[in-house]
Design a protein around this motif. Structure first.
Motif: not given
Length: 148
Positions: A78, A102, A105
């Motif tokens: 990331w 996000k 992830s």
């Protein structure tokens, strides 16, 4: 193997402490970084998938070792998606849809942690059950944010 992963994780944590623009000298470095992390992750997931599907013999110790790598590596790529690091197979949607990226992830990291718990259970059935959600998360993110 554990020493290598631990060293990589320590270096990544140090990199995360720096401002994103200071982490990589060039955008190409960020692309290589995230692709390398994803490659290592995919190799370990593939080994687990082979055991879960019966294409390879189930070995509890090997499953745990691979799941440990997946859980640790899932936290690394990331940092390579900072603003100004567009390129590689990453779609521009990553930078336009940051909240969704996000969320996926974070889901991947949670699924990787669950995979490790399942691997430590020492059961191929537990491994199979944990592989499904992890694979779905990977597919969802790649379908949305990765060029073929």
């Amino acid at each position: 193997m554990k020493r290598l992963v631990t060293s990589a994780l320590a270096m990544a944590c140090a990199a995360l402490a720096a401002p994103s623009q200071a982490q990589f000298a060039k955008a190409e470095d960020a692309v290589k970084y995230r692709q390398s992390a994803m490659f290592i992750q995919s190799q370990n997931v593939a080994r687990l998938g082979a055991m879960a599907s019966g294409r390879a013999p189930y070995d509890a110790a090997v499953a745990v070792a691979n799941a440990e790598v997946v859980a640790q590596i899932s936290r690394l790529p990331w940092a390579g998606f900072a603003p100004g690091t567009e390129g590689g197979k990453a779609k521009s949607e990553i930078w336009r849809e940051q909240a969704k990226f996000k969320e996926l992830s974070e889901r991947l990291m949670a699924d990787a942690d669950k995979l490790l718990v399942a691997a430590k259970a020492g059961s191929v059935d537990a491994l199979k059950a944990a592989m499904g959600p992890l694979g779905e998360t990977c597919k969802s993110c790649h379908d949305t944010f990765r060029n073929r």
